[in-house]
Design an enzyme around this catalytic site. Structure first.
Site, PDB file in Angstrom:
ATOM      1  N   GLY A  80      32.709  42.635  38.758  1.00  0.00           N
ATOM      2  CA  GLY A  80      32.533  41.190  38.720  1.00  0.00           C
ATOM      3  C   GLY A  80      33.661  40.418  39.377  1.00  0.00           C
TER       4      GLY A  80
ATOM      5  CB  ILE B 149      38.728  43.364  44.971  1.00  0.00           C
ATOM      6  CG1 ILE B 149      39.878  42.506  45.521  1.00  0.00           C
ATOM      7  CG2 ILE B 149      38.719  44.750  45.618  1.00  0.00           C
ATOM      8  CD1 ILE B 149      41.262  42.989  45.139  1.00  0.00           C
TER       9      ILE B 149
ATOM     10  CG  HIS C  95      36.374  43.239  29.429  1.00  0.00           C
ATOM     11  ND1 HIS C  95      36.893  42.079  28.910  1.00  0.00           N
ATOM     12  CD2 HIS C  95      36.324  44.113  28.403  1.00  0.00           C
ATOM     13  CE1 HIS C  95      37.140  42.241  27.625  1.00  0.00           C
ATOM     14  NE2 HIS C  95      36.815  43.473  27.300  1.00  0.00           N
TER      15      HIS C  95
ATOM     16  CB  SER D 121      37.573  47.325  27.857  1.00  0.00           C
ATOM     17  OG  SER D 121      38.930  47.543  28.177  1.00  0.00           O
TER      18      SER D 121
ATOM     19  CE  LYS E 148      42.341  43.669  41.728  1.00  0.00           C
ATOM     20  NZ  LYS E 148      41.287  43.813  40.738  1.00  0.00           N
TER      21      LYS E 148
ATOM     22  CB  SER F 252      46.335  50.033  44.599  1.00  0.00           C
ATOM     23  OG  SER F 252      47.469  49.647  43.858  1.00  0.00           O
TER      24      SER F 252
ATOM     25  CE  LYS G 130      51.293  40.302  44.767  1.00  0.00           C
ATOM     26  NZ  LYS G 130      50.173  40.231  45.643  1.00  0.00           N
TER      27      LYS G 130
ATOM     28  CE  LYS H  25      46.372  47.609  41.039  1.00  0.00           C
ATOM     29  NZ  LYS H  25      45.030  48.009  40.684  1.00  0.00           N
TER      30      LYS H  25
END
Length: 190
Positions: A55, A58, A79, A108, A134, A173, A176, A188
């Site tokens: 959802g 990305i 989730h 989850s 994120k 990923s 970051k 991450k």
């Protein structure tokens, strides 16, 4: 949005006054790269695919691209029920030939028992793991949730992939993770 020539170019006669349509590619200052998804995505054709974080921005774009490659099935795991419902309805409308092969699961990624139920039911052969918190400032204020979702959730998905014989896992990923300087980046990286 329109683009006009420089005032100096018009005054010197190098250009006439005309409005030109603007496109986002104009910002690149180079020719845009054109990806042929069929070249690197052919392993998805006919595969049972599951996308975590389906959802999100990305994950939902991954789902659009994957659906265009005609997988045997596509499971949208997320989730948030509203975001999953939105991408589910969008994909069924955009890919009517796939409508009966698109499913969803609200879960989850850190809930091992529920993830096990989803993997047993759908038996994915390919998993794209895009589920993650994120937003850097939010995760700086909510470190425990960042670790719980991004670290433990990824571990839970990886363990389920191993337990249920997933053939290919793609961890989505972020930049970051390369040289983390914040809580989200460290989760991450881990």
């Amino acid at each position: 949005v329109k683009v006009i020539p420089r005032t100096s170019d018009v005054l010197t006669g190098r250009s006439s006054v005309r409005l030109v349509d603007f496109s986002v590619e104009d910002l690149l200052r180079r020719a845009p790269a054109v990806a042929d998804y069929s070249e690197f995505g052919e392993y998805l054709t006919g595969a049972r695919v599951l996308v975590t974080g389906a959802g999100g921005s990305i994950g939902s774009e991954l789902c659009r691209q994957i659906a265009s490659l005609r997988p045997a099935s596509l499971v949208l795991l997320g989730h948030g029920e509203n975001s999953i419902h939105q991408i589910y309805c969008e994909l069924r409308a955009a890919f009517p030939e796939m409508a009966e092969r698109i499913d969803y699961a609200i879960a989850s990624v850190s809930h091992a028992e529920r993830i096990g139920q989803v993997f047993r039911r759908y038996r994915p052969g390919v998993v794209f793991h895009a589920a993650a918190h994120k937003h850097v400032p939010m995760m700086e204020e909510n470190e425990q949730e960042a670790v719980h979702n991004n670290v433990l959730g990824t571990r839970c998905i990886a363990e389920a992939c191993g337990r249920y014989g997933v053939e290919r896992v793609v961890l989505v990923s972020t930049d970051k993770a390369a040289d983390p300087c914040c809580v989200m980046g460290i989760t991450k990286w881990l």
